[in-house]
Design a protein around this motif. Structure first.
Motif, PDB file in Angstrom:
ATOM      1  N   PRO A  16       0.785  -1.239   0.000  1.00 20.03           N
ATOM      2  CA  PRO A  16       0.000   0.000   0.000  1.00 20.03           C
ATOM      3  C   PRO A  16       0.818   1.291   0.000  1.00 20.03           C
ATOM      4  O   PRO A  16       0.367   2.302  -0.522  1.00 20.03           O
ATOM      5  N   LYS A  17       2.022   1.259   0.550  1.00 16.94           N
ATOM      6  CA  LYS A  17       2.821   2.491   0.621  1.00 16.94           C
ATOM      7  C   LYS A  17       3.876   2.590  -0.477  1.00 16.94           C
ATOM      8  O   LYS A  17       4.609   3.559  -0.534  1.00 16.94           O
ATOM      9  N   SER A  18       3.959   1.581  -1.318  1.00 19.07           N
ATOM     10  CA  SER A  18       4.972   1.588  -2.361  1.00 19.07           C
ATOM     11  C   SER A  18       4.557   2.501  -3.510  1.00 19.07           C
ATOM     12  O   SER A  18       3.466   2.370  -4.058  1.00 19.07           O
ATOM     13  N   LYS A  19       5.431   3.437  -3.843  1.00 20.00           N
ATOM     14  CA  LYS A  19       5.179   4.336  -4.963  1.00 20.00           C
ATOM     15  C   LYS A  19       5.973   3.904  -6.192  1.00 20.00           C
ATOM     16  O   LYS A  19       5.938   4.554  -7.213  1.00 20.00           O
ATOM     17  N   ASN A  20       6.702   2.816  -6.055  1.00 19.24           N
ATOM     18  CA  ASN A  20       7.512   2.310  -7.157  1.00 19.24           C
ATOM     19  C   ASN A  20       6.756   1.183  -7.856  1.00 19.24           C
ATOM     20  O   ASN A  20       5.692   0.783  -7.424  1.00 19.24           O
ATOM     21  N   ASP A  77      20.627   8.774  -2.539  1.00 20.92           N
ATOM     22  CA  ASP A  77      22.050   9.099  -2.619  1.00 20.92           C
ATOM     23  C   ASP A  77      22.275   9.739  -3.993  1.00 20.92           C
ATOM     24  O   ASP A  77      22.679   9.073  -4.932  1.00 20.92           O
ATOM     25  N   MET A  78      21.943  10.996  -4.087  1.00 22.06           N
ATOM     26  CA  MET A  78      21.976  11.750  -5.341  1.00 22.06           C
ATOM     27  C   MET A  78      20.870  11.292  -6.293  1.00 22.06           C
ATOM     28  O   MET A  78      20.574  11.955  -7.262  1.00 22.06           O
ATOM     29  N   ALA A  79      20.297  10.147  -6.040  1.00 22.40           N
ATOM     30  CA  ALA A  79      19.142   9.615  -6.767  1.00 22.40           C
ATOM     31  C   ALA A  79      18.564   8.497  -5.901  1.00 22.40           C
ATOM     32  O   ALA A  79      19.268   7.914  -5.071  1.00 22.40           O
ATOM     33  N   MET A  80      17.303   8.188  -6.084  1.00 21.67           N
ATOM     34  CA  MET A  80      16.705   7.072  -5.352  1.00 21.67           C
ATOM     35  C   MET A  80      17.233   5.762  -5.946  1.00 21.67           C
ATOM     36  O   MET A  80      17.389   5.643  -7.158  1.00 21.67           O
ATOM     37  N   TYR A  81      17.527   4.818  -5.067  1.00 18.65           N
ATOM     38  CA  TYR A  81      17.971   3.501  -5.523  1.00 18.65           C
ATOM     39  C   TYR A  81      17.374   2.435  -4.617  1.00 18.65           C
ATOM     40  O   TYR A  81      17.010   2.700  -3.471  1.00 18.65           O
ATOM     41  N   LEU A  82      17.250   1.234  -5.163  1.00 23.03           N
ATOM     42  CA  LEU A  82      16.695   0.109  -4.428  1.00 23.03           C
ATOM     43  C   LEU A  82      17.714  -0.381  -3.401  1.00 23.03           C
ATOM     44  O   LEU A  82      18.780  -0.865  -3.763  1.00 23.03           O
ATOM     45  N   LEU A  83      17.375  -0.229  -2.131  1.00 25.52           N
ATOM     46  CA  LEU A  83      18.254  -0.663  -1.052  1.00 25.52           C
ATOM     47  C   LEU A  83      18.057  -2.150  -0.760  1.00 25.52           C
ATOM     48  O   LEU A  83      19.018  -2.900  -0.607  1.00 25.52           O
ATOM     49  N   SER A  84      16.796  -2.583  -0.694  1.00 24.56           N
ATOM     50  CA  SER A  84      16.529  -3.999  -0.452  1.00 24.56           C
ATOM     51  C   SER A  84      15.140  -4.358  -0.978  1.00 24.56           C
ATOM     52  O   SER A  84      14.270  -3.494  -1.112  1.00 24.56           O
ATOM     53  N   TYR A 100      16.912  -9.413  -1.886  1.00 28.03           N
ATOM     54  CA  TYR A 100      18.053  -8.711  -2.460  1.00 28.03           C
ATOM     55  C   TYR A 100      18.436  -7.619  -1.474  1.00 28.03           C
ATOM     56  O   TYR A 100      17.559  -6.938  -0.921  1.00 28.03           O
ATOM     57  N   LYS A 101      19.729  -7.452  -1.253  1.00 31.58           N
ATOM     58  CA  LYS A 101      20.223  -6.353  -0.420  1.00 31.58           C
ATOM     59  C   LYS A 101      21.376  -5.680  -1.127  1.00 31.58           C
ATOM     60  O   LYS A 101      22.340  -6.340  -1.524  1.00 31.58           O
ATOM     61  N   ASN A 102      21.284  -4.376  -1.283  1.00 27.94           N
ATOM     62  CA  ASN A 102      22.363  -3.602  -1.862  1.00 27.94           C
ATOM     63  C   ASN A 102      23.442  -3.432  -0.797  1.00 27.94           C
ATOM     64  O   ASN A 102      23.173  -3.581   0.396  1.00 27.94           O
ATOM     65  N   SER A 107      25.504   0.191  -5.704  1.00 23.84           N
ATOM     66  CA  SER A 107      25.327   0.558  -7.098  1.00 23.84           C
ATOM     67  C   SER A 107      23.926   1.143  -7.231  1.00 23.84           C
ATOM     68  O   SER A 107      23.193   1.244  -6.251  1.00 23.84           O
ATOM     69  N   PHE A 108      23.558   1.544  -8.416  1.00 22.99           N
ATOM     70  CA  PHE A 108      22.222   2.043  -8.689  1.00 22.99           C
ATOM     71  C   PHE A 108      21.555   1.035  -9.624  1.00 22.99           C
ATOM     72  O   PHE A 108      21.438   1.269 -10.823  1.00 22.99           O
ATOM     73  N   PRO A 109      21.124  -0.116  -9.070  1.00 23.83           N
ATOM     74  CA  PRO A 109      20.635  -1.197  -9.920  1.00 23.83           C
ATOM     75  C   PRO A 109      19.287  -0.869 -10.552  1.00 23.83           C
ATOM     76  O   PRO A 109      18.497  -0.098 -10.003  1.00 23.83           O
ATOM     77  N   ASP A 110      19.044  -1.487 -11.680  1.00 22.70           N
ATOM     78  CA  ASP A 110      17.743  -1.392 -12.318  1.00 22.70           C
ATOM     79  C   ASP A 110      16.791  -2.253 -11.483  1.00 22.70           C
ATOM     80  O   ASP A 110      16.984  -3.467 -11.371  1.00 22.70           O
ATOM     81  N   PRO A 111      15.767  -1.662 -10.866  1.00 22.87           N
ATOM     82  CA  PRO A 111      14.888  -2.446  -9.990  1.00 22.87           C
ATOM     83  C   PRO A 111      14.147  -3.564 -10.709  1.00 22.87           C
ATOM     84  O   PRO A 111      13.853  -4.598 -10.106  1.00 22.87           O
ATOM     85  N   SER A 112      13.878  -3.392 -11.996  1.00 24.70           N
ATOM     86  CA  SER A 112      13.191  -4.469 -12.722  1.00 24.70           C
ATOM     87  C   SER A 112      14.100  -5.690 -12.863  1.00 24.70           C
ATOM     88  O   SER A 112      13.638  -6.827 -12.748  1.00 24.70           O
ATOM     89  N   VAL A 113      15.383  -5.455 -13.072  1.00 30.61           N
ATOM     90  CA  VAL A 113      16.348  -6.557 -13.192  1.00 30.61           C
ATOM     91  C   VAL A 113      16.509  -7.268 -11.849  1.00 30.61           C
ATOM     92  O   VAL A 113      16.495  -8.506 -11.780  1.00 30.61           O
ATOM     93  N   LYS A 114      16.666  -6.516 -10.782  1.00 32.77           N
ATOM     94  CA  LYS A 114      16.833  -7.131  -9.457  1.00 32.77           C
ATOM     95  C   LYS A 114      15.585  -7.895  -9.048  1.00 32.77           C
ATOM     96  O   LYS A 114      15.667  -8.977  -8.462  1.00 32.77           O
TER      97      LYS A 114
END
Length: 142
Positions: free
Chosen positions: A45-49, A91-98, A117-119, A124-131
């Motif tokens: 419910p709180k995910s905006k991604n 960190d200068m841009a939003m990235y997937l932490l876990s 998954y845990k960064n 890095s700034f992984p592509d969330p669809s790939v992870k």
């Protein structure tokens, strides 16, 4: 020459520390998911991604019929339902932490599989669809 060696060693240490991890958590009496034909992805419910969309796509690529919707509207006619917890960091841009993906039996509500998954600290700034796809692949790994 000494400074170059030190720089190389520091670079190697940083690259080793900066690795992210994708792992599966062992569940007692874990079973294969080869029987699964239908799935429901419960949107956080709180995910905006778009993690729910990425999970849905990864499951559909495996030939599953996938529905998605709110957590409190899980249909009774699905083989599995999937929940997830995604954490993002700035960190200068939003990235997937876990990302944690949890799979439940649609008939018994019993936890079947869990993978995450845990960064890393030096991330890095992984592509969330790939992870997301990598985590789903790990869940279906025999």
């Amino acid at each position: 020459m000494g400074k170059i060696k030190i720089c190389i060693i520091i670079g190697m240490i940083i690259s080793l520390v900066g690795c992210s991890t994708i792992k599966s958590i062992r569940i007692p009496e874990e079973k294969s998911l080869s029987w699964v034909k239908t799935a429901y992805v419960a949107k956080h419910p709180k995910s905006k991604n778009s993690i729910d969309v990425y999970i849905q796509e990864a499951l559909a690529e495996r030939g599953l019929q996938v529905k998605t919707g709110p957590d409190d509207k899980i249909p009774e006619d699905v083989d599995i339902y999937v929940k997830y917890v995604d954490r993002w960091q700035w960190d200068m841009a939003m990235y997937l932490l876990s990302l944690k993906i949890i799979v439940y039996d649609g008939k018994t509500n019993v936890l079947i599989k869990l993978a995450e998954y845990k960064n890393a600290v030096f991330h890095s700034f992984p592509d969330p669809s790939v992870k997301t796809k990598q985590v789903v692949d790990l869940i279906f790994k025999e």
